[in-house]
Scaffold this motif. Structure first.
Motif, PDB file in Angstrom:
ATOM      1  N   PHE A 145       6.746   5.751  -8.002  1.00  0.00           N
ATOM      2  CA  PHE A 145       5.965   6.084  -6.808  1.00  0.00           C
ATOM      3  C   PHE A 145       6.800   5.704  -5.597  1.00  0.00           C
ATOM      4  N   ALA A 146       7.285   6.718  -4.887  1.00  0.00           N
ATOM      5  CA  ALA A 146       8.123   6.499  -3.712  1.00  0.00           C
ATOM      6  C   ALA A 146       7.268   6.611  -2.459  1.00  0.00           C
ATOM      7  N   SER A 147       7.369   5.623  -1.570  1.00  0.00           N
ATOM      8  CA  SER A 147       6.486   5.587  -0.412  1.00  0.00           C
ATOM      9  C   SER A 147       7.048   4.654   0.653  1.00  0.00           C
ATOM     10  N   ASP A 148       6.418   4.687   1.838  1.00  0.00           N
ATOM     11  CA  ASP A 148       6.690   3.661   2.844  1.00  0.00           C
ATOM     12  C   ASP A 148       5.625   2.573   2.779  1.00  0.00           C
ATOM     13  N   PHE A 149       4.609   2.755   1.908  1.00  0.00           N
ATOM     14  CA  PHE A 149       3.554   1.777   1.646  1.00  0.00           C
ATOM     15  C   PHE A 149       2.781   1.408   2.919  1.00  0.00           C
ATOM     16  N   SER A 150       2.525   2.427   3.701  1.00  0.00           N
ATOM     17  CA  SER A 150       1.735   2.260   4.919  1.00  0.00           C
ATOM     18  C   SER A 150       0.250   2.295   4.566  1.00  0.00           C
ATOM     19  N   GLU A 151      -0.587   1.995   5.533  1.00  0.00           N
ATOM     20  CA  GLU A 151      -2.029   1.934   5.333  1.00  0.00           C
ATOM     21  C   GLU A 151      -2.591   3.252   4.806  1.00  0.00           C
ATOM     22  N   GLU A 152      -2.089   4.377   5.324  1.00  0.00           N
ATOM     23  CA  GLU A 152      -2.646   5.680   4.964  1.00  0.00           C
ATOM     24  C   GLU A 152      -2.321   6.102   3.537  1.00  0.00           C
ATOM     25  N   THR A 153      -1.394   5.420   2.883  1.00  0.00           N
ATOM     26  CA  THR A 153      -1.062   5.784   1.499  1.00  0.00           C
ATOM     27  C   THR A 153      -1.940   5.060   0.477  1.00  0.00           C
ATOM     28  N   LYS A 154      -2.793   4.151   0.930  1.00  0.00           N
ATOM     29  CA  LYS A 154      -3.593   3.365  -0.016  1.00  0.00           C
ATOM     30  C   LYS A 154      -4.618   4.223  -0.768  1.00  0.00           C
ATOM     31  N   ALA A 155      -5.324   5.101  -0.041  1.00  0.00           N
ATOM     32  CA  ALA A 155      -6.353   5.933  -0.692  1.00  0.00           C
ATOM     33  C   ALA A 155      -5.751   6.891  -1.719  1.00  0.00           C
ATOM     34  N   PRO A 156      -4.689   7.637  -1.374  1.00  0.00           N
ATOM     35  CA  PRO A 156      -4.098   8.511  -2.396  1.00  0.00           C
ATOM     36  C   PRO A 156      -3.480   7.724  -3.549  1.00  0.00           C
ATOM     37  N   PHE A 157      -2.947   6.536  -3.269  1.00  0.00           N
ATOM     38  CA  PHE A 157      -2.381   5.734  -4.351  1.00  0.00           C
ATOM     39  C   PHE A 157      -3.458   5.339  -5.350  1.00  0.00           C
ATOM     40  N   GLU A 158      -4.672   5.112  -4.861  1.00  0.00           N
ATOM     41  CA  GLU A 158      -5.792   4.775  -5.761  1.00  0.00           C
ATOM     42  C   GLU A 158      -6.020   5.893  -6.765  1.00  0.00           C
ATOM     43  N   LYS A 159      -5.918   7.137  -6.306  1.00  0.00           N
ATOM     44  CA  LYS A 159      -6.069   8.285  -7.208  1.00  0.00           C
ATOM     45  C   LYS A 159      -4.931   8.321  -8.223  1.00  0.00           C
ATOM     46  N   LEU A 160      -3.726   8.073  -7.754  1.00  0.00           N
ATOM     47  CA  LEU A 160      -2.574   8.067  -8.659  1.00  0.00           C
ATOM     48  C   LEU A 160      -2.696   6.948  -9.677  1.00  0.00           C
ATOM     49  N   LEU A 161      -3.251   5.830  -9.243  1.00  0.00           N
ATOM     50  CA  LEU A 161      -3.398   4.683 -10.133  1.00  0.00           C
ATOM     51  C   LEU A 161      -4.318   4.999 -11.305  1.00  0.00           C
ATOM     52  N   ASN A 162      -5.314   5.855 -11.092  1.00  0.00           N
ATOM     53  CA  ASN A 162      -6.173   6.285 -12.199  1.00  0.00           C
ATOM     54  C   ASN A 162      -5.354   7.003 -13.264  1.00  0.00           C
ATOM     55  N   PHE A 163      -4.405   7.823 -12.810  1.00  0.00           N
ATOM     56  CA  PHE A 163      -3.504   8.534 -13.722  1.00  0.00           C
ATOM     57  C   PHE A 163      -2.631   7.537 -14.470  1.00  0.00           C
ATOM     58  N   VAL A 164      -2.114   6.554 -13.742  1.00  0.00           N
ATOM     59  CA  VAL A 164      -1.250   5.528 -14.338  1.00  0.00           C
ATOM     60  C   VAL A 164      -2.002   4.747 -15.420  1.00  0.00           C
ATOM     61  N   LYS A 165      -3.228   4.342 -15.124  1.00  0.00           N
ATOM     62  CA  LYS A 165      -4.014   3.555 -16.080  1.00  0.00           C
ATOM     63  C   LYS A 165      -4.416   4.383 -17.293  1.00  0.00           C
ATOM     64  N   PHE A 166      -4.654   5.671 -17.077  1.00  0.00           N
ATOM     65  CA  PHE A 166      -5.019   6.548 -18.187  1.00  0.00           C
ATOM     66  C   PHE A 166      -3.915   6.581 -19.242  1.00  0.00           C
ATOM     67  N   PHE A 167      -2.663   6.599 -18.778  1.00  0.00           N
ATOM     68  CA  PHE A 167      -1.527   6.658 -19.701  1.00  0.00           C
ATOM     69  C   PHE A 167      -0.949   5.279 -20.019  1.00  0.00           C
ATOM     70  N   ASN A 168      -1.549   4.221 -19.440  1.00  0.00           N
ATOM     71  CA  ASN A 168      -1.046   2.869 -19.659  1.00  0.00           C
ATOM     72  C   ASN A 168       0.445   2.784 -19.300  1.00  0.00           C
ATOM     73  N   SER A 169       0.783   3.321 -18.143  1.00  0.00           N
ATOM     74  CA  SER A 169       2.180   3.436 -17.730  1.00  0.00           C
ATOM     75  C   SER A 169       2.639   2.225 -16.917  1.00  0.00           C
ATOM     76  N   LYS A 170       3.931   2.057 -16.873  1.00  0.00           N
ATOM     77  CA  LYS A 170       4.532   1.146 -15.910  1.00  0.00           C
ATOM     78  C   LYS A 170       4.858   1.956 -14.669  1.00  0.00           C
ATOM     79  N   ILE A 171       4.502   1.416 -13.491  1.00  0.00           N
ATOM     80  CA  ILE A 171       4.787   2.131 -12.249  1.00  0.00           C
ATOM     81  C   ILE A 171       5.859   1.392 -11.454  1.00  0.00           C
ATOM     82  N   HIS A 172       6.881   2.136 -11.071  1.00  0.00           N
ATOM     83  CA  HIS A 172       7.988   1.595 -10.291  1.00  0.00           C
ATOM     84  C   HIS A 172       7.767   1.971  -8.829  1.00  0.00           C
TER      85      HIS A 172
END
Length: 274
Positions: free
Chosen positions: A154-181
């Motif tokens: 997950f490439a980002s500047d990790f600003s405030e506005e990326t938190k909500a979309p990251f939450e959606k991506l995190l659901n995908f990550v947890k579904f596959f039990n992945s490691k996120i870099h």
């Protein structure tokens, strides 16, 4: 991930996306919606809207439904609930409408990359969906017989506005039990001191329950190359990012980084709109 939408133009690239969708569906007992957008010439659209019966239109509809029936009978779709839809509309509008009507959780699309071939729903239309979809979009670049998501970048500047979309991506990550870099790409034009970048990432992760992650700062000549080269270095299965839609990208993703990665990255790319 109860419903997965796979737009198709009946090309090889679209079938690559459908094969990946079938693998995800079997893991989660998901329904797959296969959508073909019948984009007719303007004069036909005008006639249809006017209520005129056009034999050619009926022929196109009949043929499209026959091809969807054939695709739905593929062995790799055995045991999966499949819904077939043929819709007359522009691809981006039709995909958005079907996504809303069917409460789709994930859109999976094929892309030929930068080969220059222009096909319906492939290439430029894939990029338009990536740019505008409120639903996460997974872009598949080739046939993947064993789709796995052990490592996601997950490439980002990790600003405030990326938190909500990251939450959606995190659901995908947890579904596959992945490691996120988690990675920030530093370039000559977007340089930040290491301690500033690391502080932003450390603060960002405190807002989420991330089972397995690592943080990285990667230097390269530009952001797109940095994401691709870093993904190669950790042998990532998927590249993830946020997009800003029609209004352009966040400071970190200025220009057309998302479309560039969709075109140039060999790995699958998953995008979530801010």
């Amino acid at each position: 991930m109860k419903r997965i939408l796979v737009p198709t133009d009946f090309s090889e690239h679209a079938e690559d996306a459908l094969k990946v969708a079938s693998q995800i569906a079997k893991k989660n007992d998901s329904e797959i919606i296969i959508l073909h957008m019948l984009e007719l010439p303007n004069q036909m659209n005008d006639a249809i809207l006017g209520g005129t019966s056009i034999p050619e239109t009926m022929l196109f509809m009949k043929k499209a439904n026959e091809m969807l029936d054939e695709i739905s009978s593929r062995p790799y779709l055995d045991g999966i609930s499949v819904t077939e839809i043929v819709k007359m509309d522009k691809p981006i509008h039709g995909i958005k409408q079907v996504s809303q009507d069917y409460e789709v959780d994930l859109i999976i699309m094929g892309s030929h990359g930068s080969s220059g071939v222009e096909e319906l729903l492939i290439g430029s239309n894939t990029e338009k969906v990536v740019r505008n979809s409120e639903i996460p979009v997974l872009v598949i670049k080739k046939d993947i017989s064993n789709f796995k998501v052990d490592d996601i970048v997950f490439a980002s500047d990790f600003s405030e506005e990326t938190k909500a979309p990251f939450e959606k991506l995190l659901n995908f990550v947890k579904f596959f039990n992945s490691k996120i870099h988690l990675v920030t790409i530093c370039t000559p034009n977007s340089f930040k001191p290491t301690h500033v970048v690391q502080k932003a990432m450390d603060e960002f992760v405190t807002h989420f329950n991330i089972p397995n992650y690592s943080t990285h700062i990667y230097n390269d000549t530009n952001i797109e190359k940095g994401i691709i080269n870093f993904s190669n270095s950790v042998n990532a299965d998927i590249i993830g990012m946020c997009t800003h839609g029609r209004t352009g990208f966040a400071h970190f993703f200025n220009g057309s980084i998302s479309e560039g990665l969709v075109n140039h990255a060999v790995r699958p790319v998953i995008t979530v709109k801010i």
